[in-house]
Design a protein around this motif. Structure first.
Motif, PDB file in Angstrom:
ATOM      1  N   ASN A 173       0.848  -1.175   0.000  1.00  0.00           N
ATOM      2  CA  ASN A 173       0.000   0.000   0.000  1.00  0.00           C
ATOM      3  C   ASN A 173       0.896   1.242   0.000  1.00  0.00           C
ATOM      4  O   ASN A 173       2.076   1.162  -0.353  1.00  0.00           O
ATOM      5  N   LEU A 174       0.364   2.364   0.386  1.00  0.00           N
ATOM      6  CA  LEU A 174       1.121   3.608   0.492  1.00  0.00           C
ATOM      7  C   LEU A 174       1.033   4.139   1.920  1.00  0.00           C
ATOM      8  O   LEU A 174       1.035   5.352   2.153  1.00  0.00           O
ATOM      9  N   ILE A 175       0.980   3.217   2.882  1.00  0.00           N
ATOM     10  CA  ILE A 175       0.806   3.573   4.281  1.00  0.00           C
ATOM     11  C   ILE A 175       2.084   4.222   4.814  1.00  0.00           C
ATOM     12  O   ILE A 175       3.195   3.747   4.556  1.00  0.00           O
ATOM     13  N   SER A 176       1.923   5.300   5.566  1.00  0.00           N
ATOM     14  CA  SER A 176       3.065   6.055   6.067  1.00  0.00           C
ATOM     15  C   SER A 176       3.028   6.122   7.595  1.00  0.00           C
ATOM     16  O   SER A 176       2.186   5.503   8.247  1.00  0.00           O
ATOM     17  N   ARG A 188       0.751 -13.500  15.092  1.00  0.00           N
ATOM     18  CA  ARG A 188       1.639 -14.500  14.503  1.00  0.00           C
ATOM     19  C   ARG A 188       2.107 -14.080  13.118  1.00  0.00           C
ATOM     20  O   ARG A 188       3.148 -14.542  12.655  1.00  0.00           O
ATOM     21  N   VAL A 189       1.343 -13.231  12.441  1.00  0.00           N
ATOM     22  CA  VAL A 189       1.717 -12.764  11.106  1.00  0.00           C
ATOM     23  C   VAL A 189       1.536 -11.251  11.054  1.00  0.00           C
ATOM     24  O   VAL A 189       0.444 -10.749  11.325  1.00  0.00           O
ATOM     25  N   LEU A 190       2.601 -10.539  10.705  1.00  0.00           N
ATOM     26  CA  LEU A 190       2.548  -9.090  10.538  1.00  0.00           C
ATOM     27  C   LEU A 190       3.200  -8.746   9.203  1.00  0.00           C
ATOM     28  O   LEU A 190       4.410  -8.857   9.045  1.00  0.00           O
ATOM     29  N   GLY A 191       2.396  -8.330   8.237  1.00  0.00           N
ATOM     30  CA  GLY A 191       2.897  -7.974   6.916  1.00  0.00           C
ATOM     31  C   GLY A 191       2.740  -6.489   6.656  1.00  0.00           C
ATOM     32  O   GLY A 191       1.633  -6.020   6.401  1.00  0.00           O
ATOM     33  N   LEU A 192       3.852  -5.745   6.748  1.00  0.00           N
ATOM     34  CA  LEU A 192       3.842  -4.307   6.502  1.00  0.00           C
ATOM     35  C   LEU A 192       4.778  -3.942   5.354  1.00  0.00           C
ATOM     36  O   LEU A 192       5.091  -2.766   5.158  1.00  0.00           O
ATOM     37  N   GLU A 193       5.224  -4.934   4.597  1.00  0.00           N
ATOM     38  CA  GLU A 193       6.223  -4.684   3.571  1.00  0.00           C
ATOM     39  C   GLU A 193       5.691  -3.817   2.431  1.00  0.00           C
ATOM     40  O   GLU A 193       4.518  -3.784   2.144  1.00  0.00           O
ATOM     41  N   ARG A 194       6.638  -3.109   1.825  1.00  0.00           N
ATOM     42  CA  ARG A 194       6.381  -2.265   0.653  1.00  0.00           C
ATOM     43  C   ARG A 194       5.307  -1.217   0.919  1.00  0.00           C
ATOM     44  O   ARG A 194       4.283  -1.148   0.257  1.00  0.00           O
ATOM     45  N   ASN A 195       5.593  -0.410   1.936  1.00  0.00           N
ATOM     46  CA  ASN A 195       4.790   0.766   2.251  1.00  0.00           C
ATOM     47  C   ASN A 195       5.731   1.967   2.372  1.00  0.00           C
ATOM     48  O   ASN A 195       6.825   1.955   1.801  1.00  0.00           O
TER      49      ASN A 195
END
Length: 256
Positions: A173-176, A188-195
């Motif tokens: 996403n484009l999260i800042s 157990r799962v945290l996906g914050l990649e490519r922001n």
């Protein structure tokens, strides 16, 4: 007395059917807002001829009680095109919304009335705008995926602080903004990649280590984060950006 009992039973049945049809009309808002006639699967939608409507409509599941409230909307990869209506808030017993892999666009509506929600999957769509701050009372919510959309702004604290959350996927996403110093007790799962996240890693990152063993997956790659990774993480696999990866390697060697 018997006649009174019959009347009361009849009225009860009428109320149940009326309530079910109210939910059906709410679902028809979804049908009309997302080009329902062109869905891949729309069998039964719009058919009110049976008292069990909408429970037999494609992708809809109701509970097993006599009231048969709608508890699941499963429309993954079903060619939904349009906006997600805020009227879904009226489905107060809803537990799962699965509308990933469609062409839904516009803002994500606030669904704060859905306090029984357990799973919310909106990934692989075209949603834009910010993530609404709607999670404070969703105490059963264990999976949220808004991955691969066009969302901007910061992640609401009400989402980061959910103690029931097991899976949070916001990749692509484009999260800042920064990652706050929060504590996930069950993640157990945290996906914050490519922001567009920036700043230092929070000290509470160590709290992701599962109690009593077990694996977990954290991906923070493709952001502007900086800092070091707690040495305890070196028994797990973690994907981070190159700057942190070099620091992690140095710490890993020094911890042996």
């Amino acid at each position: 007395m018997r006649m009174l009992l019959y009347v009361l039973c009849f009225l009860h049945a009428v109320i149940i059917v009326a309530g079910r049809h109210d939910e059906a009309y709410v679902l028809m808002n979804l049908f009309n807002a997302t080009n329902g006639p062109l869905w891949k699967s729309n069998a039964g939608w719009g058919d009110f001829s049976l008292s069990s409507a909408p429970c037999f409509w494609a992708g809809i599941r109701c509970d097993d009680s006599s009231t048969q409230y709608v508890i699941r909307i499963a429309m993954s990869d079903n060619n939904l095109t349009g906006t997600l209506p805020s009227s879904l808030n009226a489905l107060l017993h809803l537990q799962r919304i699965l509308v990933d892999q469609n062409q839904l666009y516009g803002s994500i509506p606030s669904l704060s009335q859905l306090t029984l929600l357990r799973e919310l999957n909106l990934e692989d769509n075209l949603f834009s705008g910010t993530i609404p701050d709607m999670f404070a009372d969703m105490t059963f919510l264990y999976e949220v995926s808004f991955a691969n959309n066009d969302l901007i702004g910061e992640v609401p604290l009400s989402l980061y602080s959910l103690e029931s959350l097991v899976i949070l996927n916001l990749r692509d996403n484009l999260i800042s903004g920064t990652i706050p110093n929060f504590i996930f007790t069950s993640i157990r799962v945290l996906g914050l990649e490519r922001n567009r996240l920036f700043g230092s890693l929070p000290p509470s990152l160590s709290d992701f280590l599962p109690q009593g063993g077990g694996g977990f997956d954290i991906n923070l790659s493709g952001n502007l984060l900086e800092g070091t990774i707690p040495p305890d993480f070196f028994t797990y696999i973690i994907l981070v950006d190159d700057r942190i990866k070099r620091t992690a390697l140095r710490l890993n060697l020094s911890s042996n």
